[in-house]
Design a protein around this motif. Structure first.
Motif, PDB file in Angstrom:
ATOM      1  N   GLU A   1       0.796  -1.260  -0.004  1.00 60.32           N
ATOM      2  CA  GLU A   1      -0.139  -0.074  -0.082  1.00 60.32           C
ATOM      3  C   GLU A   1       0.866   1.397  -0.013  1.00 60.32           C
ATOM      4  O   GLU A   1       0.258   2.304  -0.098  1.00 60.32           O
ATOM      5  CB  GLU A   1      -0.843  -0.080   1.185  1.00 60.32           C
ATOM      6  CG  GLU A   1      -0.306   0.266   2.529  1.00 60.32           C
ATOM      7  CD  GLU A   1       0.547  -0.721   3.370  1.00 60.32           C
ATOM      8  OE1 GLU A   1       0.936  -1.654   2.510  1.00 60.32           O
ATOM      9  OE2 GLU A   1       0.526  -0.836   4.584  1.00 60.32           O
TER      10      GLU A   1
ATOM     11  N   ASP B   1       4.902   6.725   1.979  1.00 56.01           N
ATOM     12  CA  ASP B   1       5.710   6.127   3.008  1.00 56.01           C
ATOM     13  C   ASP B   1       6.403   7.466   3.742  1.00 56.01           C
ATOM     14  O   ASP B   1       7.093   8.049   3.238  1.00 56.01           O
ATOM     15  CB  ASP B   1       6.715   5.470   2.087  1.00 56.01           C
ATOM     16  CG  ASP B   1       7.885   4.875   2.733  1.00 56.01           C
ATOM     17  OD1 ASP B   1       7.749   4.967   4.089  1.00 56.01           O
ATOM     18  OD2 ASP B   1       8.895   4.475   2.162  1.00 56.01           O
ATOM     19  N   SER B   2       6.022   7.237   5.137  1.00 56.35           N
ATOM     20  CA  SER B   2       6.756   8.299   5.874  1.00 56.35           C
ATOM     21  C   SER B   2       7.834   7.652   6.588  1.00 56.35           C
ATOM     22  O   SER B   2       8.724   8.447   7.199  1.00 56.35           O
ATOM     23  CB  SER B   2       5.722   9.008   6.872  1.00 56.35           C
ATOM     24  OG  SER B   2       5.127   8.101   7.450  1.00 56.35           O
ATOM     25  N   ASN B   3       7.767   6.149   6.942  1.00 55.59           N
ATOM     26  CA  ASN B   3       8.769   5.705   7.936  1.00 55.59           C
ATOM     27  C   ASN B   3      10.300   5.934   7.482  1.00 55.59           C
ATOM     28  O   ASN B   3      11.116   6.145   8.149  1.00 55.59           O
ATOM     29  CB  ASN B   3       8.412   4.268   7.913  1.00 55.59           C
ATOM     30  CG  ASN B   3       7.054   4.161   8.711  1.00 55.59           C
ATOM     31  OD1 ASN B   3       6.588   4.925   9.309  1.00 55.59           O
ATOM     32  ND2 ASN B   3       6.713   2.815   8.480  1.00 55.59           N
TER      33      ASN B   3
ATOM     34  N   GLY C   1       7.247  -2.441   8.894  1.00 51.92           N
ATOM     35  CA  GLY C   1       6.183  -3.148   8.285  1.00 51.92           C
ATOM     36  C   GLY C   1       6.370  -4.712   8.094  1.00 51.92           C
ATOM     37  O   GLY C   1       7.376  -5.269   8.060  1.00 51.92           O
ATOM     38  N   GLY C   2       5.501  -5.209   7.936  1.00 55.84           N
ATOM     39  CA  GLY C   2       5.195  -6.584   7.782  1.00 55.84           C
ATOM     40  C   GLY C   2       5.847  -7.546   8.519  1.00 55.84           C
ATOM     41  O   GLY C   2       5.891  -8.885   8.386  1.00 55.84           O
TER      42      GLY C   2
ATOM     43  N   SER D   1       3.798  -7.923  11.597  1.00 61.39           N
ATOM     44  CA  SER D   1       2.364  -8.053  12.575  1.00 61.39           C
ATOM     45  C   SER D   1       2.033  -9.276  12.444  1.00 61.39           C
ATOM     46  O   SER D   1       2.526 -10.312  11.504  1.00 61.39           O
ATOM     47  CB  SER D   1       1.333  -7.241  12.078  1.00 61.39           C
ATOM     48  OG  SER D   1       1.780  -6.032  12.052  1.00 61.39           O
TER      49      SER D   1
ATOM     50  N   GLU E   1       0.231 -10.518   9.261  1.00 63.82           N
ATOM     51  CA  GLU E   1       0.778 -10.404   7.894  1.00 63.82           C
ATOM     52  C   GLU E   1       0.869 -11.636   6.880  1.00 63.82           C
ATOM     53  O   GLU E   1       1.168 -12.589   7.553  1.00 63.82           O
ATOM     54  CB  GLU E   1       2.382 -10.014   7.875  1.00 63.82           C
ATOM     55  CG  GLU E   1       2.261  -8.496   8.669  1.00 63.82           C
ATOM     56  CD  GLU E   1       2.070  -7.406   7.747  1.00 63.82           C
ATOM     57  OE1 GLU E   1       1.690  -7.570   6.639  1.00 63.82           O
ATOM     58  OE2 GLU E   1       1.617  -6.195   8.399  1.00 63.82           O
TER      59      GLU E   1
ATOM     60  N   GLY F   1       5.107  -1.348  11.261  1.00 66.48           N
ATOM     61  CA  GLY F   1       4.754  -0.314  10.237  1.00 66.48           C
ATOM     62  C   GLY F   1       4.241   0.838  10.586  1.00 66.48           C
ATOM     63  O   GLY F   1       4.385   2.177  10.115  1.00 66.48           O
ATOM     64  N   ASN F   2       3.263   1.078  11.737  1.00 64.51           N
ATOM     65  CA  ASN F   2       2.832   2.163  12.154  1.00 64.51           C
ATOM     66  C   ASN F   2       3.831   3.083  12.365  1.00 64.51           C
ATOM     67  O   ASN F   2       4.847   3.098  13.278  1.00 64.51           O
ATOM     68  CB  ASN F   2       1.815   1.898  13.214  1.00 64.51           C
ATOM     69  CG  ASN F   2       0.296   1.378  12.750  1.00 64.51           C
ATOM     70  OD1 ASN F   2      -0.142   2.164  11.974  1.00 64.51           O
ATOM     71  ND2 ASN F   2       0.049   0.280  13.590  1.00 64.51           N
TER      72      ASN F   2
END
Ligand code: AMP
Ligand code: MG
Length: 462
Positions: free
Chosen positions: A238, A253-255, A301-302, A304, A307, A353-354
């Motif tokens: 996403e 993508d802010s991370n 991310g990925g 969790s 996932e 990811g959050n």
């Protein structure tokens, strides 16, 4: 492939272009190095699905080894770098007894506590230009700050304490009874740094005062640890990079930007590998490239529980990686371990990811580990301050909570903290508005207004 190439290829299919890389999964880590299993076996009650923050920190701390690669660099370039050897003072600083004030130097034995003392001014001592001669009884020398104490003198009376006509050039002065004691206003040779004694210790992160201190010793080149190389990428179909169209259901993508900021502040060399698609071949190539070119890899991310992607699978396939549910909020899922490719290995921090969870896991789990890899001594842990909570905060025992807070001084001068807006783990705005993190410890229950809580400030003086 070098890092630059990896960077340029970040949005391409890395696997297609990476044909010089072995496709064998080389998971053989150096046997001399510790494994996760060996580290974990030292913990009683290890449960990857309910791991207290302190245990996660301890496991990470024990697996991580410093990189230990030293380079000698010019003093100015050494700012914020980690000192790689003890620095022993080659000289005394100051090199002579000298005056701490502008005034008059004389021998303290002349002082009498009950009566004023009149002295004849027989010359002047300037900083960098000493008085030539010895000062005898009944005499003094006009002296400037930093000037060498003339022979026969051990005390300085500041010029503003002298009675009567006391302007420069006067031929006599009067010192009022009780104005000074023997030894006053004299800086002793070596009182800052003594020749042969340690001035700075290996592992210190060099701050402005340290650069000045090294300069005061005449040291122009400093041994420092080489910079840590950290590669990072984001995973999630996403995600869109800046400049791309934001399709329905997608997010920018802010991370990678928060990670860039946090790693740069920590003094790491960063390699931004972009967004990596959820495709096994692309992911594998990205992990291998990162591993072969960096000391540590940070993904977001990925990891969790729910996932359905290949990130976790690839992490497990390429290395010795634990997948944890940490007793913390935000930031519950995290992967940590070492991965290997073509005989090279790198530490892996698979962050959630959050966006806020990324920052919190970085600051409280990855940061200290990266500093340890950089060779920094334990002094680098940020201090906790106990302050008053302005309002009640809901807190469940059994997990460490990191809340975004604003610290301010109330009218009585007491530091108080209040929580910023929504604490959702995706809400970056409240992170941006905060000036500190409120750390509610593992066993703690609800906080009442007026209770004391721990905070860590985001910014310091230097
Ligand atoms: P995950 O940990 O992959 O389940 O992601 C959790 C949440 O974080 C999802 O809402 C993702 O869309 C979001 N997220 C993951 N990676 C990023 C990123 N790089 N930038 C912004 N949001 C992200
Ligand atoms: Mg995801």
């Amino acid at each position: 492939m070098n890092l630059r190439a990896a960077y340029l290829l970040r949005d391409s299919n890395l696997a297609d272009l990476d044909d010089d890389m072995s496709k064998d999964s080389d998971t053989a880590l150096n046997p001399a190095n510790k494994t996760l299993a060996s580290v974990i076996s030292c913990l009683s009650d290890y449960d990857p699905d309910a791991l207290p923050v302190a245990d996660a920190q301890a496991i990470i701390r024990q697996l991580i080894e410093p990189i230990n690669a030293v380079e000698k660099i010019a003093l100015r370039s050494a700012l914020d770098r980690v000192l790689a050897a003890d620095i022993v003072s080659p000289i005394n600083v100051p090199s002579h007894d000298n005056s701490a004030m502008d005034g008059y130097a004389f021998h303290g034995k002349e002082l009498n506590k009950d009566s004023d003392l009149s002295l004849k001014v027989i010359g002047t001592a300037f900083a960098g230009r000493a008085f030539d001669g010895t000062v005898g009884s009944g005499a003094c020398v006009r002296i400037m700050t930093g000037a060498i104490m003339p022979g026969g003198c051990d005390t300085v009376i500041p010029q503003e304490y002298v009675l009567g006509a006391n302007a420069a050039g006067d031929s006599a002065i009067t010192i009022p009874a009780g104005a000074v004691k023997t030894g006053d206003n004299r800086r002793l040779k070596g009182e800052d740094l003594k020749v042969g004694t340690p001035a700075l210790q290996k592992g210190k992160i060099l701050r402005p005062a340290d650069l000045g201190l090294l300069a005061s010793l005449g040291i122009g080149e400093v041994p420092v640890q080489r910079r840590l190389r950290v590669a990072f990428f984001s995973t999630g179909d996403e995600l869109r990079s800046i400049g791309e169209t934001l399709d329905e259901g997608c997010v920018y993508d802010s991370n990678r930007y928060t990670l860039y900021g946090m790693l740069t502040r920590l003094g790491c060399d960063v390699v931004d590998m972009g967004v990596i698609k959820d495709d096994p071949a692309v992911l594998e190539a990205a992990f291998r490239t990162a591993c072969e070119n960096a000391d540590a890899i940070i993904t977001s991310g990925g990891v969790s529980v729910g996932e359905a992607d290949y990130t976790k699978q690839m992490m497990a396939q390429l290395g010795d990686v634990g997948f944890w549910k940490i007793g913390m909020r935000p930031g519950r899922p995290m992967a940590f371990g070492k991965i290997a490719s073509n005989g090279k290995q790198a530490y892996l921090f698979g962050l959630p990811g959050n966006p806020v969870a990324v920052m919190v896991t970085f600051y409280f789990l990855a940061r200290q580990a990266l500093l340890h890899m950089m060779g920094a001594s334990a002094v680098a842990a940020p201090p906790l301050m106990r302050v008053v909570s302005k309002a009640a905060i809901r807190k469940r025992p059994g997990r460490t909570e990191y809340q975004r807070g604003i610290l301010s001084r109330n009218s009585a001068g007491i530091q108080e903290v209040s929580i910023t807006g929504s604490q959702g783990s995706g809400v970056l705005r409240s992170m941006s508005e905060a000036n500190c993190m409120v750390v509610l410890e593992h066993d703690r229950a609800d906080v009442k207004a007026g209770d004391l809580v721990d905070v860590i400030l985001f910014e310091g003086l230097i």
